[in-house]
Design an enzyme around this catalytic site. Structure first.
Site, PDB file in Angstrom:
ATOM      1  N   ASP A  10     -25.323 -14.661  37.907  1.00 39.64           N
ATOM      2  CA  ASP A  10     -25.347 -13.417  37.289  1.00 39.64           C
ATOM      3  C   ASP A  10     -25.534 -13.787  35.992  1.00 39.64           C
ATOM      4  O   ASP A  10     -25.449 -15.066  35.413  1.00 39.64           O
ATOM      5  CB  ASP A  10     -23.963 -12.957  37.504  1.00 39.64           C
ATOM      6  CG  ASP A  10     -23.903 -11.397  36.900  1.00 39.64           C
ATOM      7  OD1 ASP A  10     -24.740 -10.736  36.957  1.00 39.64           O
ATOM      8  OD2 ASP A  10     -22.719 -11.068  36.360  1.00 39.64           O
ATOM      9  N   SER A  11     -25.755 -12.853  35.095  1.00 43.66           N
ATOM     10  CA  SER A  11     -25.790 -13.165  33.700  1.00 43.66           C
ATOM     11  C   SER A  11     -24.575 -13.332  33.215  1.00 43.66           C
ATOM     12  O   SER A  11     -24.228 -14.008  32.006  1.00 43.66           O
ATOM     13  CB  SER A  11     -25.964 -11.525  32.906  1.00 43.66           C
ATOM     14  OG  SER A  11     -25.078 -10.643  33.181  1.00 43.66           O
ATOM     15  N   TYR A  42     -27.689  -8.692  30.096  1.00 48.94           N
ATOM     16  CA  TYR A  42     -28.979  -8.523  30.477  1.00 48.94           C
ATOM     17  C   TYR A  42     -29.745  -7.018  30.511  1.00 48.94           C
ATOM     18  O   TYR A  42     -30.667  -6.875  30.247  1.00 48.94           O
ATOM     19  CB  TYR A  42     -29.318  -9.076  31.908  1.00 48.94           C
ATOM     20  CG  TYR A  42     -29.439 -10.722  31.918  1.00 48.94           C
ATOM     21  CD1 TYR A  42     -29.085 -11.616  30.882  1.00 48.94           C
ATOM     22  CD2 TYR A  42     -29.967 -11.166  33.123  1.00 48.94           C
ATOM     23  CE1 TYR A  42     -29.171 -12.977  31.177  1.00 48.94           C
ATOM     24  CE2 TYR A  42     -29.959 -12.534  33.316  1.00 48.94           C
ATOM     25  CZ  TYR A  42     -29.620 -13.429  32.431  1.00 48.94           C
ATOM     26  OH  TYR A  42     -29.600 -14.689  32.653  1.00 48.94           O
ATOM     27  N   GLY A  43     -28.606  -6.357  30.787  1.00 47.39           N
ATOM     28  CA  GLY A  43     -28.834  -4.992  31.145  1.00 47.39           C
ATOM     29  C   GLY A  43     -29.519  -3.850  30.206  1.00 47.39           C
ATOM     30  O   GLY A  43     -30.047  -2.935  30.389  1.00 47.39           O
ATOM     31  N   THR A  75     -29.044  -5.705  37.672  1.00 49.36           N
ATOM     32  CA  THR A  75     -30.301  -5.784  36.917  1.00 49.36           C
ATOM     33  C   THR A  75     -31.207  -6.849  37.327  1.00 49.36           C
ATOM     34  O   THR A  75     -32.397  -6.434  37.025  1.00 49.36           O
ATOM     35  CB  THR A  75     -29.475  -6.176  35.404  1.00 49.36           C
ATOM     36  OG1 THR A  75     -28.541  -5.314  35.064  1.00 49.36           O
ATOM     37  CG2 THR A  75     -30.641  -6.013  34.212  1.00 49.36           C
ATOM     38  N   GLU A 152     -16.582  -8.460  29.939  1.00 49.58           N
ATOM     39  CA  GLU A 152     -16.733  -9.913  29.309  1.00 49.58           C
ATOM     40  C   GLU A 152     -15.988 -10.344  28.449  1.00 49.58           C
ATOM     41  O   GLU A 152     -15.508 -11.433  28.157  1.00 49.58           O
ATOM     42  CB  GLU A 152     -18.177 -10.001  28.644  1.00 49.58           C
ATOM     43  CG  GLU A 152     -19.619 -10.128  29.960  1.00 49.58           C
ATOM     44  CD  GLU A 152     -19.292 -11.362  30.682  1.00 49.58           C
ATOM     45  OE1 GLU A 152     -19.222 -12.605  30.058  1.00 49.58           O
ATOM     46  OE2 GLU A 152     -19.866 -11.427  31.821  1.00 49.58           O
ATOM     47  N   THR A 187     -22.677  -5.698  39.018  1.00 48.61           N
ATOM     48  CA  THR A 187     -21.571  -6.492  39.628  1.00 48.61           C
ATOM     49  C   THR A 187     -20.453  -6.848  38.854  1.00 48.61           C
ATOM     50  O   THR A 187     -19.392  -7.061  39.272  1.00 48.61           O
ATOM     51  CB  THR A 187     -22.183  -7.822  39.868  1.00 48.61           C
ATOM     52  OG1 THR A 187     -22.801  -8.687  38.896  1.00 48.61           O
ATOM     53  CG2 THR A 187     -23.158  -7.710  41.400  1.00 48.61           C
ATOM     54  N   HIS A 188     -20.684  -6.393  37.460  1.00 52.86           N
ATOM     55  CA  HIS A 188     -19.394  -6.415  36.613  1.00 52.86           C
ATOM     56  C   HIS A 188     -18.483  -5.360  36.780  1.00 52.86           C
ATOM     57  O   HIS A 188     -17.221  -5.431  36.644  1.00 52.86           O
ATOM     58  CB  HIS A 188     -19.940  -6.302  34.985  1.00 52.86           C
ATOM     59  CG  HIS A 188     -20.499  -7.771  34.532  1.00 52.86           C
ATOM     60  ND1 HIS A 188     -21.667  -8.139  34.777  1.00 52.86           N
ATOM     61  CD2 HIS A 188     -19.770  -8.398  33.430  1.00 52.86           C
ATOM     62  CE1 HIS A 188     -21.768  -9.284  33.973  1.00 52.86           C
ATOM     63  NE2 HIS A 188     -20.539  -9.476  33.181  1.00 52.86           N
TER      64      HIS A 188
HETATM   65  N1  DGL Z   1     -23.720  -8.051  36.295  1.00 46.87           N
HETATM   66  C1  DGL Z   1     -25.067  -7.821  36.066  1.00 46.87           C
HETATM   67  C2  DGL Z   1     -25.720  -6.556  36.901  1.00 46.87           C
HETATM   68  O1  DGL Z   1     -25.113  -6.679  37.832  1.00 46.87           O
HETATM   69  C3  DGL Z   1     -25.586  -7.552  34.598  1.00 46.87           C
HETATM   70  C4  DGL Z   1     -24.977  -7.228  33.501  1.00 46.87           C
HETATM   71  C5  DGL Z   1     -25.545  -7.435  32.337  1.00 46.87           C
HETATM   72  O2  DGL Z   1     -25.846  -8.408  32.053  1.00 46.87           O
HETATM   73  O3  DGL Z   1     -25.893  -6.310  31.524  1.00 46.87           O
HETATM   74  O4  DGL Z   1     -26.450  -5.580  36.341  1.00 46.87           O
END
Ligand code: DGL
Length: 275
Positions: A10-11, A42-43, A75, A152, A187-188
Site C-alpha cells: 500500500d502507499s 497516492y490518491g 488507488t 497516517e 484501505t486506510h
Molecule cells: N490506502 C490507499 C487506498 O486504498 C491509498 C491512499 C493514498 O495514498 O492516498 O487508496
C-alpha cells in the site's frame, strides 16, 4: 505447499487492514508488507505517477521472493490494477472486485455508497464493478481526501478532535441519501471505522476493501495449493520507504500486536515491474 511469504503493499498504513485479516485467517503464513510511507498519499496524484509508484512497489515485493501479491491499495487497484496484473507471473489480488462483490451481497435496498481517494473515484472502477455483480444497484461515490493524512498522522481514536468533524463533513450526503451499505474503498479508511460507525449507526454495513482482498487471496492460495501448510507461527516483516513517521505506533494500535521488524527501503533503488 509453499513456504514463501505473501506480499502485501500500500502507499502507507492502509494495507494493514489486509494484513490484520490475513493474520486472522491464515496465521501460519509469513507476510512481507511494503508501505510507501515516503510518498504517501497516492490518491491525490495523477495516473502516470500512481502507475510508476505501483510498478516499483510490486517489483520490490517480487524481489523479496513472495508467492503472491495483494495490492491492498484502492488507488493502485483502480488506476494501475490491470497493468500490474498483466505484468505479474504470480497470483495477484486487487481490492476493487472483492469489495464490490461483498457490498452487492450485503445490500438489501441496493443503495451502495463508495468512499475512496480522489484518484479512485475519478477512475469509476467501483461503480463499474458493482454494476457487474448487481446491475440494478445505485452507487453514490464520494472522495474523502483528508481521511488518508488523518490516518497516517494517527488521528484514529473515537472522539479524535480532528477526525470527528471530518466524518460528517464527508458522509452526511451519503447518509441522507439512504444507503444501507458503504464500501470503504480506500484501505486506510477502516482505521476510522469506529468513528464512521458511530456516525452512520449499525444499520449501514461497512465493507472493508482490505479485508475483502485478504479473504479473496486466502481463497485463491487455498485453491491453488499454495498455502504454507502451517497452522500458526507466521511472521510479518514491514518494509517502509520512510521509517521516521508514525508507522510503527499506529500499526501497533491498529493490529493490536507489536510490529516485530521495520525495514527501511531506499526508494531511489526500486526497479519497475513491467517496464
Ligand atoms: N490506502 C490507499 C487506498 O486504498 C491509498 C491512499 C493514498 O495514498 O492516498 O487508496
Amino acid at each position: 505447499m509453499d513456504r514463501r511469504p505473501i506480499g502485501v503493499f500500500d502507499s502507507g498504513l492502509g494495507g494493514l487492514t489486509a494484513v490484520r485479516e490475513l493474520r486472522a485467517v491464515l496465521p501460519g503464513e509469513d507476510i512481507v508488507y511494503f508501505g510507501d510511507t515516503g510518498r504517501v498519499p497516492y490518491g491525490s496524484r495523477g495516473e502516470e505517477v500512481i502507475t510508476r509508484y505501483a510498478r516499483e512497489d510490486a517489483a520490490y515485493l517480487l524481489e523479496q521472493g513472495v508467492k503472491a501479491v495483494i495490492c491492498a491499495c484502492g488507488t493502485v487497484s483502480s488506476v494501475a490494477g490491470e497493468a500490474l496484473a498483466a505484468a505479474m507471473d504470480c497470483p495477484f489480488v486487487e481490492v476493487v472486485t472483492p469489495a464490490a462483490r461483498a457490498a452487492c451481497a450485503a445490500t438489501r435496498n441496493r443503495r451502495i455508497g463508495v468512499i475512496a481517494t480522489a484518484a479512485t473515484i475519478r477512475s469509476g472502477k467501483f461503480p463499474a464493478a458493482v454494476a457487474r455483480f448487481l446491475p440494478e444497484a445505485e452507487v453514490f461515490p464520494k472522495a474523502c481526501p483528508l481521511f488518508v493524512p488523518l490516518v497516517e498522522d494517527g488521528h484514529i481514536a473515537p472522539g479524535d478532535p480532528l477526525a470527528s468533524p471530518a466524518v460528517p463533513y464527508y458522509l452526511r450526503e451519503l447518509r441522507d441519501w439512504g444507503m444501507d451499505t458503504l464500501i470503504l474503498g480506500c484501505t486506510h479508511y477502516p482505521l476510522l471505522a469506529p468513528l464512521i460507525r458511530d456516525y452512520l449507526g449499525p444499520e449501514v454495513a461497512l465493507v472493508s476493501a482490505g479485508r475483502e482482498a485478504a479473504l479473496a487471496a486466502a481463497d485463491l492460495l487455498r485453491e491453488r495449493g499454495l498455502l504454507s501448510g502451517r497452522e500458526e507461527g507466521g511472521g510479518c516483516r514491514y518494509c517502509v520507504t520512510d521509517a521516521a513517521g508514525s508507522f510503527p505506533q499506529v500499526a501497533e494500535v491498529f493490529l493490536g500486536a507489536p510490529v516485530e521488524e521495520v525495514i527501511p527501503v531506499d526508494i531511489s533503488r526500486l526497479e519497475r515491474l513491467g517496464e
